[in-house]
Enzyme design. Structure first.
Site, PDB file in Angstrom:
ATOM      1  N   TYR A  52       0.855  -1.196   0.000  1.00 25.76           N
ATOM      2  CA  TYR A  52       0.000   0.000   0.000  1.00 25.76           C
ATOM      3  C   TYR A  52       0.879   1.229   0.000  1.00 25.76           C
ATOM      4  O   TYR A  52       1.811   1.321   0.786  1.00 25.76           O
ATOM      5  CB  TYR A  52      -0.907   0.013   1.237  1.00 25.76           C
ATOM      6  CG  TYR A  52      -2.365   0.113   0.833  1.00 25.76           C
ATOM      7  CD1 TYR A  52      -2.841   1.266   0.221  1.00 25.76           C
ATOM      8  CD2 TYR A  52      -3.238  -0.951   1.023  1.00 25.76           C
ATOM      9  CE1 TYR A  52      -4.152   1.348  -0.195  1.00 25.76           C
ATOM     10  CE2 TYR A  52      -4.558  -0.865   0.609  1.00 25.76           C
ATOM     11  CZ  TYR A  52      -5.010   0.283   0.003  1.00 25.76           C
ATOM     12  OH  TYR A  52      -6.307   0.366  -0.414  1.00 25.76           O
ATOM     13  N   GLU A  54      -0.370   4.909  -0.591  1.00 28.40           N
ATOM     14  CA  GLU A  54      -1.101   6.162  -0.832  1.00 28.40           C
ATOM     15  C   GLU A  54      -0.162   7.357  -0.731  1.00 28.40           C
ATOM     16  O   GLU A  54       0.655   7.435   0.191  1.00 28.40           O
ATOM     17  CB  GLU A  54      -2.221   6.311   0.203  1.00 28.40           C
ATOM     18  CG  GLU A  54      -3.412   5.432  -0.097  1.00 28.40           C
ATOM     19  CD  GLU A  54      -4.524   5.613   0.919  1.00 28.40           C
ATOM     20  OE1 GLU A  54      -4.250   6.073   2.040  1.00 28.40           O
ATOM     21  OE2 GLU A  54      -5.671   5.285   0.577  1.00 28.40           O
ATOM     22  N   ASP A 197      -5.709  13.015 -25.792  1.00 23.22           N
ATOM     23  CA  ASP A 197      -5.866  11.648 -25.278  1.00 23.22           C
ATOM     24  C   ASP A 197      -5.310  10.708 -26.341  1.00 23.22           C
ATOM     25  O   ASP A 197      -5.949  10.459 -27.360  1.00 23.22           O
ATOM     26  CB  ASP A 197      -7.348  11.375 -25.011  1.00 23.22           C
ATOM     27  CG  ASP A 197      -7.607   9.960 -24.522  1.00 23.22           C
ATOM     28  OD1 ASP A 197      -6.686   9.128 -24.589  1.00 23.22           O
ATOM     29  OD2 ASP A 197      -8.743   9.696 -24.083  1.00 23.22           O
ATOM     30  N   THR A 223      -3.610   5.474 -22.041  1.00 23.67           N
ATOM     31  CA  THR A 223      -3.620   4.175 -21.376  1.00 23.67           C
ATOM     32  C   THR A 223      -2.208   3.616 -21.526  1.00 23.67           C
ATOM     33  O   THR A 223      -1.444   4.056 -22.382  1.00 23.67           O
ATOM     34  CB  THR A 223      -4.595   3.205 -22.063  1.00 23.67           C
ATOM     35  OG1 THR A 223      -4.314   3.191 -23.466  1.00 23.67           O
ATOM     36  CG2 THR A 223      -6.041   3.618 -21.855  1.00 23.67           C
ATOM     37  N   LYS A 226      -2.950  -1.096 -24.988  1.00 20.53           N
ATOM     38  CA  LYS A 226      -3.071  -0.716 -26.404  1.00 20.53           C
ATOM     39  C   LYS A 226      -1.670  -0.660 -27.059  1.00 20.53           C
ATOM     40  O   LYS A 226      -0.839  -1.491 -26.720  1.00 20.53           O
ATOM     41  CB  LYS A 226      -3.847   0.591 -26.543  1.00 20.53           C
ATOM     42  CG  LYS A 226      -5.195   0.528 -25.770  1.00 20.53           C
ATOM     43  CD  LYS A 226      -6.113   1.680 -26.015  1.00 20.53           C
ATOM     44  CE  LYS A 226      -7.309   1.606 -25.075  1.00 20.53           C
ATOM     45  NZ  LYS A 226      -8.273   2.667 -25.211  1.00 20.53           N
ATOM     46  N   ARG A 232      -2.509  -2.934 -18.021  1.00 20.77           N
ATOM     47  CA  ARG A 232      -3.678  -2.051 -18.058  1.00 20.77           C
ATOM     48  C   ARG A 232      -3.502  -0.955 -17.016  1.00 20.77           C
ATOM     49  O   ARG A 232      -3.427  -1.241 -15.823  1.00 20.77           O
ATOM     50  CB  ARG A 232      -4.962  -2.836 -17.774  1.00 20.77           C
ATOM     51  CG  ARG A 232      -5.071  -4.143 -18.526  1.00 20.77           C
ATOM     52  CD  ARG A 232      -6.479  -4.678 -18.527  1.00 20.77           C
ATOM     53  NE  ARG A 232      -7.299  -3.908 -19.422  1.00 20.77           N
ATOM     54  CZ  ARG A 232      -7.292  -4.035 -20.739  1.00 20.77           C
ATOM     55  NH1 ARG A 232      -6.538  -4.934 -21.318  1.00 20.77           N
ATOM     56  NH2 ARG A 232      -8.070  -3.286 -21.482  1.00 20.77           N
TER      57      ARG A 232
END
Ligand SMILES: *Cc1c(COP(=O)(O)O)cnc(C)c1O
Length: 448
Positions: A52, A54, A197, A223, A226, A232
């Protein structure tokens, strides 16, 4: 606990094996898909998933982040270099959350925004009404002309009239070069932020095979799957032009991602993004991207040679759009299902001025990134284009029923019928033979 998945969970293991089989023996032509390297898979399936973290590097809420910090900083440095930008945030969970963060950073609810209309090739998150971006903001869509190119005159007229706060350039189903420079001229004229984008084409941009938005846009999102050929995920970048317009822009983006929209980043994804970026810096990646475009052009040529209508008459990138309107409207679904039966995967798609609806569109969209990763070249594209045209000719006489309630049953009967189609079965056998010559993961058992 330490046992192999084949022993602890035979059900999921069996599905993994089946999916690998499917990928291995089919032509994956959905333009937003690709096959990542062994190294990317290894980084994704790693112990970074246990952590974790954050916050951002050196400013985390939890301890034990010294190596996460290093891997995230590495990904950021590589992204800045590869895309020639001033700032990068590699934490967005995917492309859509990256775009939401852009709104959060530069817009207030009900502000006016502009993006390409979804049925014209735009993305949901560019203000389409089914997306929260079309509901929380005053969305003014622009369109493509009849010939399939962006209608820049309309963009300018709408921008002057509505004075948007944010404009999107970047598309999901567009086969020509993205007009970064011309969109920037319009955005600058009305004082809007311009967000590029580049989700679909980021690999092509990174390798210089497509023009870069970096000198023109304020913000760039992508992304990391692709053509990027990574895990991903998503990245938001701020250009020097963006910082010149708003020196706080990088901060605003970071705050929008965390704590604005997300909690802990997916550190295993970050590690895999770093790996994919290193791959993108190798000369082989440029050769790969050049071949993607060569293949796309060869595919378009083969399709047209077999009597298919290709939107704009060709392609500048990794994607080809085929209009099926010469056979009637709403034929995309039949083509998609029949091609699936031949182990050729692609998706039904709207075409410019589609006479049908986004749910039952009149075209199909296909792309070459995955086939090119497997090593296929122009010669294979010529074959594949012929097979696609042959399958489409088998379905051209099926008509969607006018009564919507009948569509379900009609499609069911269609699928049964197509399963028995000799020509399609023959093509499937040829596809499997071709796929065997181009193994996905040669000499490497991805299930180990
Ligand atoms: C794929 C795509 C996205 C969204 O990415 P997800 O990871 O599916 O959320 C955003 N914009 C464009 C242009 C895309 O093609």
């Amino acid at each position: 606990m330490m046992d192999d998945i084949s022993k602890t969970d035979p059900e999921v293991y069996a599905l993994l094996k089946k999916e690998l089989e499917r990928q291995q023996h089919g032509l994956e032509m959905i333009p937003s898909e690709n096959n990542v390297s062994k190294a990317v898979l290894q980084a994704m399936g790693s112990v970074f998933t246990n952590k974790y973290s954050e916050g951002y590097a050196k400013k985390r809420y939890y301890g034990g982040n010294q190596f996460v910090d290093e891997v995230e900083l590495l990904a950021i440095e590589r992204a800045k270099k590869v895309f020639n930008v001033a700032h990068a945030n590699v934490q967005p969970y995917s492309g859509s959350p990256a775009n939401f963060a852009v709104y959060m950073a530069v817009c207030q609810p009900n502000d006016t925004i502009m993006g390409l209309h979804l049925p014209d090739g735009g993305h949901l998150t560019h203000g389409f009404k089914a997306s929260c971006t079309g509901q929380l903001f005053n969305s003014i869509p622009y369109h493509v002309r009849k010939d399939g190119y962006i209608d820049l005159e309309e963009v300018e007229r709408l921008a002057m009239e509505h004075k948007p706060k944010l404009m999107w350039v970047g598309y999901t189903a567009y086969v020509r070069e993205f007009p970064f420079e011309k969109m920037a001229r319009i955005a600058d004229k009305v004082g809007a932020y311009l967000a590029a984008d580049i989700a679909h084409i980021s690999g092509l941009v990174a390798s210089g095979v497509h023009k870069s938005p970096s000198p023109y846009a304020h913000i760039v999102t992508t992304t990391t799957h692709k053509t990027f050929r990574g895990p991903r995920g998503g990245i938001i970048m701020v250009t020097q032009k963006g910082l010149d317009k708003d020196p706080e822009l990088a901060n605003k983006i970071d705050k929008a991602v965390f704590p604005g929209l997300q909690g802990g980043p997916h550190d295993h994804t970050t590690a895999a993004i770093a790996v994919a970026l290193k791959e993108m810096m190798q000369p082989e990646f440029k050769t790969y991207c050049e071949q993607i475009v060569e293949n796309s052009r060869a595919l378009a040529k083969s399709l047209m040679g077999s009597g298919m209508e290709v939107v704009t008459g060709g392609s500048d990138n990794h994607m080809v759009l085929v209009s099926l309107t010469k056979f009637g409207k709403g034929k995309g679904i039949f083509a998609q299902e029949a091609l699936d039966e031949a182990n050729i995967t692609m998706n039904k798609n709207t075409i410019p001025g589609d006479p049908s609806s986004p749910f039952y569109p009149s075209g199909v969209r296909m792309g070459t990134p995955s086939l090119t990763t497997r090593g296929m070249k122009e010669k294979e594209m010529e074959l594949v284009g012929k097979w696609i045209a042959d399958v489409i000719k088998e379905i051209k006489d099926f008509e969607l029923p006018e009564d919507k309630k009948e569509i379900g049953n009609y499609l069911k009967a269609f699928k049964e019928e197509i399963k028995e189609n000799k020509k399609i079965l023959e093509i499937r056998n040829s596809v499997i033979k071709l796929c065997r010559k181009f193994p996905l993961y040669p000499g490497f058992d991805v299930l180990r």
